[in-house]
Design a protein around this motif. Structure first.
Motif, PDB file in Angstrom:
ATOM      1  N   ILE A 163       0.954  -1.267   0.092  1.00  0.00           N
ATOM      2  CA  ILE A 163      -0.094   0.046  -0.119  1.00  0.00           C
ATOM      3  C   ILE A 163       0.978   1.244   0.011  1.00  0.00           C
ATOM      4  CG2 ILE A 163      -2.045   1.369   1.418  1.00  0.00           C
ATOM      5  CD1 ILE A 163      -2.864  -1.418   0.035  1.00  0.00           C
ATOM      6  N   TYR A 164       1.700   1.510   0.953  1.00  0.00           N
ATOM      7  CA  TYR A 164       2.415   2.778   1.206  1.00  0.00           C
ATOM      8  C   TYR A 164       3.945   2.475   1.501  1.00  0.00           C
ATOM      9  CZ  TYR A 164       3.009   7.715   2.441  1.00  0.00           C
ATOM     10  OH  TYR A 164       3.355   8.969   2.357  1.00  0.00           O
ATOM     11  N   GLY A 165       4.735   2.556   0.604  1.00  0.00           N
ATOM     12  CA  GLY A 165       6.129   2.141   0.708  1.00  0.00           C
ATOM     13  C   GLY A 165       6.784   3.178   1.943  1.00  0.00           C
ATOM     14  N   PRO A 166       6.948   4.204   1.781  1.00  0.00           N
ATOM     15  CA  PRO A 166       7.724   4.975   3.098  1.00  0.00           C
ATOM     16  C   PRO A 166       7.027   4.799   4.390  1.00  0.00           C
ATOM     17  CG  PRO A 166       6.888   6.516   1.101  1.00  0.00           C
ATOM     18  CD  PRO A 166       6.327   5.193   1.029  1.00  0.00           C
ATOM     19  N   ASP A 167       7.675   5.459   5.333  1.00  0.00           N
ATOM     20  CA  ASP A 167       6.851   5.400   6.522  1.00  0.00           C
ATOM     21  C   ASP A 167       5.925   5.976   6.744  1.00  0.00           C
ATOM     22  OD1 ASP A 167       6.859   5.380   9.232  1.00  0.00           O
ATOM     23  OD2 ASP A 167       8.424   6.664   9.796  1.00  0.00           O
ATOM     24  N   ALA A 168       4.802   5.420   7.095  1.00  0.00           N
ATOM     25  CA  ALA A 168       3.351   5.927   7.096  1.00  0.00           C
ATOM     26  C   ALA A 168       2.861   6.265   8.519  1.00  0.00           C
ATOM     27  CB  ALA A 168       2.454   4.789   6.575  1.00  0.00           C
ATOM     28  N   PHE A 169       3.885   6.111   9.552  1.00  0.00           N
ATOM     29  CA  PHE A 169       3.367   6.490  10.760  1.00  0.00           C
ATOM     30  C   PHE A 169       3.284   8.241  10.746  1.00  0.00           C
ATOM     31  CE2 PHE A 169       4.395   8.192  15.031  1.00  0.00           C
ATOM     32  CZ  PHE A 169       3.307   7.540  15.851  1.00  0.00           C
ATOM     33  N   THR A 192     -15.902  -0.186   0.154  1.00  0.00           N
ATOM     34  CA  THR A 192     -15.232   1.119  -0.925  1.00  0.00           C
ATOM     35  C   THR A 192     -14.052   0.186  -1.213  1.00  0.00           C
ATOM     36  OG1 THR A 192     -15.404   2.669   1.099  1.00  0.00           O
ATOM     37  CG2 THR A 192     -13.730   3.212  -0.206  1.00  0.00           C
ATOM     38  N   ALA A 193     -14.077   0.855  -2.575  1.00  0.00           N
ATOM     39  CA  ALA A 193     -12.828   0.100  -3.538  1.00  0.00           C
ATOM     40  C   ALA A 193     -11.883   1.335  -3.624  1.00  0.00           C
ATOM     41  CB  ALA A 193     -13.501  -0.446  -4.996  1.00  0.00           C
ATOM     42  N   VAL A 194     -10.666   0.878  -3.704  1.00  0.00           N
ATOM     43  CA  VAL A 194      -9.557   1.879  -3.900  1.00  0.00           C
ATOM     44  C   VAL A 194      -8.574   1.476  -4.900  1.00  0.00           C
ATOM     45  CG1 VAL A 194      -9.852   3.014  -1.859  1.00  0.00           C
ATOM     46  CG2 VAL A 194      -8.463   1.019  -2.241  1.00  0.00           C
ATOM     47  N   GLU A 195      -7.998   1.969  -5.676  1.00  0.00           N
ATOM     48  CA  GLU A 195      -6.941   1.417  -6.942  1.00  0.00           C
ATOM     49  C   GLU A 195      -5.536   2.011  -6.351  1.00  0.00           C
ATOM     50  OE1 GLU A 195      -6.341   1.136 -11.451  1.00  0.00           O
ATOM     51  OE2 GLU A 195      -8.448   1.931 -10.817  1.00  0.00           O
ATOM     52  N   LEU A 196      -4.586   1.007  -6.193  1.00  0.00           N
ATOM     53  CA  LEU A 196      -3.386   1.446  -5.722  1.00  0.00           C
ATOM     54  C   LEU A 196      -2.439   0.653  -6.679  1.00  0.00           C
ATOM     55  CD1 LEU A 196      -3.845   1.572  -2.119  1.00  0.00           C
ATOM     56  CD2 LEU A 196      -3.690   3.751  -3.437  1.00  0.00           C
ATOM     57  N   GLU A 243      -8.376  -5.652   1.268  1.00  0.00           N
ATOM     58  CA  GLU A 243      -8.551  -6.942   0.651  1.00  0.00           C
ATOM     59  C   GLU A 243      -8.217  -6.959  -0.792  1.00  0.00           C
ATOM     60  OE1 GLU A 243     -11.732 -10.649  -0.032  1.00  0.00           O
ATOM     61  OE2 GLU A 243     -12.339  -8.751   1.106  1.00  0.00           O
ATOM     62  N   ASP A 244      -7.232  -7.529  -1.294  1.00  0.00           N
ATOM     63  CA  ASP A 244      -6.888  -7.208  -2.684  1.00  0.00           C
ATOM     64  C   ASP A 244      -7.783  -8.113  -3.649  1.00  0.00           C
ATOM     65  OD1 ASP A 244      -5.709  -7.073  -5.169  1.00  0.00           O
ATOM     66  OD2 ASP A 244      -3.706  -8.063  -4.693  1.00  0.00           O
ATOM     67  N   MET A 245      -8.892  -7.362  -4.420  1.00  0.00           N
ATOM     68  CA  MET A 245      -9.685  -7.640  -5.287  1.00  0.00           C
ATOM     69  C   MET A 245      -9.480  -7.824  -6.761  1.00  0.00           C
ATOM     70  SD  MET A 245     -12.198  -8.254  -3.011  1.00  0.00           S
ATOM     71  CE  MET A 245     -13.487  -8.542  -3.912  1.00  0.00           C
ATOM     72  N   VAL A 250      -2.620   8.219   1.716  1.00  0.00           N
ATOM     73  CA  VAL A 250      -2.204   6.956   1.369  1.00  0.00           C
ATOM     74  C   VAL A 250      -3.141   6.489   0.160  1.00  0.00           C
ATOM     75  CG1 VAL A 250      -2.132   4.622   1.776  1.00  0.00           C
ATOM     76  CG2 VAL A 250      -1.451   6.438   3.561  1.00  0.00           C
ATOM     77  N   ALA A 251      -4.528   6.582   0.091  1.00  0.00           N
ATOM     78  CA  ALA A 251      -5.387   6.353  -0.816  1.00  0.00           C
ATOM     79  C   ALA A 251      -6.676   7.189  -0.536  1.00  0.00           C
ATOM     80  CB  ALA A 251      -5.747   4.912  -0.620  1.00  0.00           C
ATOM     81  N   ASP A 252      -7.373   7.222  -1.744  1.00  0.00           N
ATOM     82  CA  ASP A 252      -8.618   7.855  -1.811  1.00  0.00           C
ATOM     83  C   ASP A 252      -9.814   7.267  -0.770  1.00  0.00           C
ATOM     84  OD1 ASP A 252     -10.552   9.911  -2.209  1.00  0.00           O
ATOM     85  OD2 ASP A 252     -10.968   9.144  -4.469  1.00  0.00           O
ATOM     86  N   ILE A 253      -9.691   7.301   0.299  1.00  0.00           N
ATOM     87  CA  ILE A 253     -10.464   6.437   1.150  1.00  0.00           C
ATOM     88  C   ILE A 253     -11.442   7.411   2.017  1.00  0.00           C
ATOM     89  CG2 ILE A 253     -10.780   4.935   3.115  1.00  0.00           C
ATOM     90  CD1 ILE A 253      -8.117   3.847   2.445  1.00  0.00           C
ATOM     91  N   ASN A 254     -12.931   7.215   1.751  1.00  0.00           N
ATOM     92  CA  ASN A 254     -13.927   8.068   2.756  1.00  0.00           C
ATOM     93  C   ASN A 254     -14.011   7.268   3.882  1.00  0.00           C
ATOM     94  OD1 ASN A 254     -15.985   9.133   3.714  1.00  0.00           O
ATOM     95  ND2 ASN A 254     -17.030   9.494   1.831  1.00  0.00           N
ATOM     96  N   LEU A 255     -13.317   7.800   5.068  1.00  0.00           N
ATOM     97  CA  LEU A 255     -13.378   7.100   6.206  1.00  0.00           C
ATOM     98  C   LEU A 255     -14.743   6.764   6.791  1.00  0.00           C
ATOM     99  CD1 LEU A 255     -11.379   5.727   8.021  1.00  0.00           C
ATOM    100  CD2 LEU A 255     -11.071   7.904   9.357  1.00  0.00           C
ATOM    101  N   GLU A 256     -15.652   8.067   6.649  1.00  0.00           N
ATOM    102  CA  GLU A 256     -16.935   7.874   7.431  1.00  0.00           C
ATOM    103  C   GLU A 256     -17.855   6.534   6.455  1.00  0.00           C
ATOM    104  OE1 GLU A 256     -18.679  11.835   6.973  1.00  0.00           O
ATOM    105  OE2 GLU A 256     -17.509  12.681   8.184  1.00  0.00           O
ATOM    106  N   ALA A 257     -17.524   6.486   5.201  1.00  0.00           N
ATOM    107  CA  ALA A 257     -18.618   5.660   4.485  1.00  0.00           C
ATOM    108  C   ALA A 257     -17.901   4.137   4.976  1.00  0.00           C
ATOM    109  CB  ALA A 257     -18.186   5.974   2.992  1.00  0.00           C
ATOM    110  N   VAL A 258     -16.394   4.155   5.206  1.00  0.00           N
ATOM    111  CA  VAL A 258     -16.100   2.977   5.415  1.00  0.00           C
ATOM    112  C   VAL A 258     -16.417   2.339   6.838  1.00  0.00           C
ATOM    113  CG1 VAL A 258     -13.887   1.474   5.944  1.00  0.00           C
ATOM    114  CG2 VAL A 258     -14.040   2.976   3.836  1.00  0.00           C
TER     115      VAL A 258
END
Length: 665
Positions: A107-113, A134-138, A170-172, A120-128
């Motif tokens: 998902i995210y190569g560098p230090d993500a802390f 929610t499907a994201v493409e990376l 989950e890789d789809m 990191v990704a186009d994620i709508n946290l409230e929807a999730v």
């Protein structure tokens, strides 16, 4: 701003001040006892601030770690860290506070802390959080994101102190690729028929017939071999095709070029070989696809042939239809319709006729002609035409009939009078329209169970489906022509009064522009039959007389027209009683302008804006008006915009013209 951010800001400020003072002392050599103590104090304050901030950061780190560890024991944490699927934990602000090894790799190569999850990704946290998939493409991979929230409560108040969210990726990619391949490889059914096969080849020699059909079959075989389809000839003029949906989409994107290829086959100067194609698409199985294909083929035939109709679960889509409908020489179908209609008339308690709103001469003429013929066929039958005599373009015909028919012989009745009489055995005959939304009184259509439809417009999607007889011939010049052919097969029709024949002849003359446009052999045969019944050409000509105001408005519309892409467009912004008639006549006369292929007159009504469209055949105005929600014929069509403004209607018209030109170029 959080406490940690204030601490960082304070440290940076102190350090910058201290460095500045040290540099100043070093450069200018100004060192006094007071400045020394000031410098020492600032350095001490900086050191204290640094210690305090470091302590705060450590305390914050411990809090994050403690909160995380409070939800995960050692075994779970280790298992989650080594889990092959990416996972991350975020706080209630969406900041990543923990992630596993797979998250770093996939998902995210560098230090993500400390990084916000939105980076990191186009994620709508409230929807999730609301359990919305929610499907994201990376990195060209597709993931489904699932959230599991954990809340920490205050033991005293019971309120939520903090929330952390576990995001599971989950890789789809494989599933989506498999689904895409499944949808692309689904088989679809296509039905093809040669339009007017018998009529086209009737006058050809046997070897010419064979040559023409061999050319057609070779073109079809090569075409569908290119698209990896299976072609099967089911009769002399019918073909059955199965092909994958990915191939079907290729054909649709190319706008069914096979129609043009077949049309180019030389036959004779008077006729062309054309195809009608029906396609069933996006169905769950072959049986359903075949059913949709049959419906689509019927629609293509009803619209005049030489086109493809694609039917899915949602709607129709049409391609082609650039040539005019080919007149059928055989009258077998007309005779069958005439016999079937007479049987329904004999078994009905009463007969009502209805046309479209704002009825014209073709509508009123066809209805009046049927009324007179049915009264001869069944003298005791109650027969009436339901129409609004105050909102019509055929006032001259109505007044002529009212002068000759009074009392019980009158054929016109209001909607309220009809609703008081109708029963379960009543028959409604709809003329000059087949759309559920275009009839003059939709409530009458809903009330009467037995319905017959006689029309000549290209079939639309929203047609009357419950009709026991649905006779629509788009290649006919007018509905009056069809009615004249039908009543020829009824006994005693020679007794029909001349004013009924005048009404039908007026309808034919209106729609053919005095036998100039859209005429065929059967048009003149119908006119000859009406003349035999006593139709008077001079009397019919008098029905077309206009007022001075109508002629003046027509001239104004012609003078104000502008030319756009070989189309004459005129706008009437001063509506009055003559607007409808003048607009239609102006549209006809605008075709006489040099280098004009089509004409459009836009005018305002009480309900919105209407467009009258005309063509000499080089441009299909039916297709253009259909894009605007209207319809009609290749050479004569119309559209309506309820509640719209004139400039809006004009802008939409120009856009539709541009789209049509782009599609045929």
């Amino acid at each position: 701003m959080t406490g940690k951010r204030w601490t960082v800001f304070l440290i940076i400020s102190m350090v910058l001040v201290s460095v500045s003072l040290i540099c100043a002392f070093a450069l200018y050599g100004v060192v006094s006892e007071l400045s020394f103590w000031i410098l020492l104090g600032l350095i001490s304050l900086s050191a204290i601030a640094f210690l305090l901030s470091f302590k705060a950061v450590c305390r914050s780190m411990r809090r994050f770690v403690t909160e995380t560890e409070s939800h995960l024991d050692l075994t779970e944490r280790d298992a989650l860290y080594r889990f092959p699927a990416p996972a991350a934990i975020v706080d209630d602000e969406g900041i990543i506070i923990w992630y596993n090894m797979a998250f770093t790799e996939q998902i995210y190569g560098p230090d993500a802390f400390g990084v916000h999850v939105s980076k990191v990704a186009d994620i709508n946290l409230e929807a999730v959080m609301d359990n919305v998939d929610t499907a994201v493409e990376l990195r060209s991979d597709k993931f489904k994101v699932t959230a599991v929230a954990s809340e920490k409560l205050d033991l005293n108040s019971g309120e939520v102190v903090s929330t952390i969210v576990l995001l599971y990726f989950e890789d789809m990619s494989d599933y989506i690729a498999l689904e895409t391949e499944y949808l692309n490889s689904k088989p679809s059914v296509m039905l093809i028929s040669v339009d007017n096969y018998e009529d086209i080849l009737a006058n050809e020699k046997e070897y010419e017939k064979a040559r023409i059909m061999i050319r057609v079959e070779r073109l079809l075989e090569a075409y569908f071999e290119e698209h990896k389809g299976v072609l099967k000839k089911t009769s002399s003029d019918r073909f059955f095709v199965i092909l994958e949906e990915r191939r079907l989409r290729e054909i649709i994107e190319a706008r069914f070029k096979i129609l043009d290829s077949v049309r180019a086959i030389p036959v004779s100067e008077q006729s062309l070989v054309t195809l009608s194609i029906g396609v069933g698409m996006s169905s769950s199985n072959l049986s359903e696809s075949e059913k949709l294909a049959r419906q689509a083929l019927e629609m293509a035939h009803g619209r005049g042939g030489d086109q493809a109709a694609v039917k899915s679960d949602s709607d129709f889509e049409f391609f082609g239809g650039v040539s005019k409908g080919i007149e059928k020489n055989t009258k077998v179908k007309i005779r069958i319709v005439a016999n079937a209609l007479s049987e329904f008339i004999n078994t009905s308690s009463e007969i009502y006729l209805m046309g479209h709103a704002h009825s014209d001469m073709d509508c009123i003429g066809a209805g009046a002609g049927l009324c007179g013929a049915i009264r001869i066929l069944k003298p005791d039958m109650y027969v009436r035409m339901v129409t609004n005599v105050n909102n019509t373009l055929a006032s001259a015909i109505i007044h002529r009939l009212e002068d000759n028919l009074t009392g019980e012989d009158d054929i016109f009745v209001t909607m309220d009078e009809a609703l008081k009489r109708i029963d379960d055995e009543a028959l409604l005959i709809v003329v000059d329209t087949h759309g559920k939304d275009t009839v003059e009184y939709p409530e009458l259509l809903e009330r009467i169970k037995k319905v017959a439809v006689i029309d000549h417009h290209r079939q639309s999607v929203n047609h009357i489906e419950k009709a026991v007889i649905f006779h629509n011939e788009p290649y006919a010049s007018s509905t009056c022509e069809i009615v004249a052919e039908i009543i020829q097969y009824w006994s005693g029709i020679e007794k029909l009064q001349s004013y009924y024949a005048d009404a039908m002849l007026a309808g034919i003359m209106l729609d053919t522009k005095n036998f100039i446009m859209r005429t065929g052999v059967r048009t003149f045969q119908a006119a000859a039959f009406l003349r035999k019944l006593g139709a008077d050409m001079l009397a019919v000509k008098g029905l077309f007389a206009n007022s001075v105001g109508c002629i003046q408005k027509r001239s104004k519309l012609i003078c104000s027209a502008e030319i756009y892409e070989r189309c004459a467009i005129s706008v009437d912004d001063e509506p009055d009683a003559d607007t409808r008639i003048a607009s239609a006549q102006a549209a006809d006369e605008l075709l006489e302008i040099e280098n004009v292929d089509a004409s459009f007159v836009i005018f305002r009504t009480s309900k919105g804006v209407n467009i009258s469209a005309r063509s000499l055949g080089r441009m299909n105005v039916h297709v253009i008006m259909e894009k605007l929600g209207g319809g009609g014929h290749q050479t004569m069509a119309a559209a309506q915009f309820p509640g719209a403004a004139l400039f809006e209607a004009k802008a939409k018209l120009i856009s539709a013209i541009d789209e049509h030109i782009a599609n045929i170029s």
